[in-house]
Write a protein that holds these residues in place. Structure first.
Motif, PDB file in Angstrom:
ATOM      1  N   UNK A 205       0.831  -1.209   0.000  1.00 56.36           N
ATOM      2  CA  UNK A 205       0.000   0.000   0.000  1.00 56.36           C
ATOM      3  C   UNK A 205       0.863   1.255   0.000  1.00 56.36           C
ATOM      4  N   UNK A 206       1.910   1.281   0.808  1.00 52.70           N
ATOM      5  CA  UNK A 206       2.792   2.456   0.855  1.00 52.70           C
ATOM      6  C   UNK A 206       3.436   2.683  -0.511  1.00 52.70           C
ATOM      7  N   UNK A 207       3.958   1.632  -1.118  1.00 58.92           N
ATOM      8  CA  UNK A 207       4.575   1.772  -2.447  1.00 58.92           C
ATOM      9  C   UNK A 207       3.554   2.248  -3.478  1.00 58.92           C
ATOM     10  N   UNK A 208       2.347   1.723  -3.404  1.00 56.55           N
ATOM     11  CA  UNK A 208       1.295   2.137  -4.334  1.00 56.55           C
ATOM     12  C   UNK A 208       0.941   3.616  -4.154  1.00 56.55           C
ATOM     13  N   UNK A 209       0.834   4.066  -2.914  1.00 58.42           N
ATOM     14  CA  UNK A 209       0.484   5.463  -2.655  1.00 58.42           C
ATOM     15  C   UNK A 209       1.593   6.423  -3.090  1.00 58.42           C
ATOM     16  N   UNK A 210       2.849   6.048  -2.879  1.00 60.51           N
ATOM     17  CA  UNK A 210       3.973   6.880  -3.332  1.00 60.51           C
ATOM     18  C   UNK A 210       3.960   6.964  -4.861  1.00 60.51           C
ATOM     19  N   UNK A 211       3.782   5.825  -5.519  1.00 60.29           N
ATOM     20  CA  UNK A 211       3.751   5.801  -6.987  1.00 60.29           C
ATOM     21  C   UNK A 211       2.561   6.584  -7.528  1.00 60.29           C
TER      22      UNK A 211
END
Length: 131
Positions: free
Chosen positions: A95-101
């Motif tokens: 989720x964190x990687x998705x939100x940053x991207x």
């Protein structure tokens, strides 16, 4: 996920995105991640708590705030278009990687086509699963 791990994961994800830079225009307590001079992520501890601040589409931001207690309106940013991530149990690596991207893609989409380091319409789409 604890706060320092959250910040480290977000920073590592941002560093891997094309055309990004880390700057300190607000002093050493603010890590400001930019793409082609435009902010897409801020990392700070100024509140005494580790925070990650990201751009988000307004409807997505509202849904994320409803689903996750660790996601609140953007600290010192437009509350409609920015979110703040806090340490907590419902935030995982994916989720964190998705939100940053997603934040990166939103900012890239607003750049003139000649300045876009990637096509925001297709960048990272293959890796994203529906929420």
């Amino acid at each position: 996920m604890n706060g320092k791990k959250l910040q480290q994961l977000a920073a590592e994800c941002a560093e891997g995105l094309p055309g990004t830079a880390l700057e300190y225009p607000f002093g050493p307590e603010w890590d400001v991640h930019k793409v082609r001079g435009k902010v897409f992520m801020l990392i700070t501890d100024v509140t005494g708590e580790p925070l990650v601040i990201l751009k988000s589409a307004p409807d997505e931001a509202a849904a994320l705030r409803e689903q996750h207690a660790e996601i609140t309106p953007g600290y010192h940013m437009n509350k409609k278009n920015w979110i703040t991530l806090h340490a907590g149990d419902t935030l995982d690596r994916g989720l964190v990687e998705e939100l940053v991207t997603d934040s990166y893609r939103l900012v890239v989409a607003g750049l003139p086509k000649a300045q876009q380091p990637v096509d925001p319409a297709i960048y990272a789409q293959a890796d994203q699963a529906p929420r």
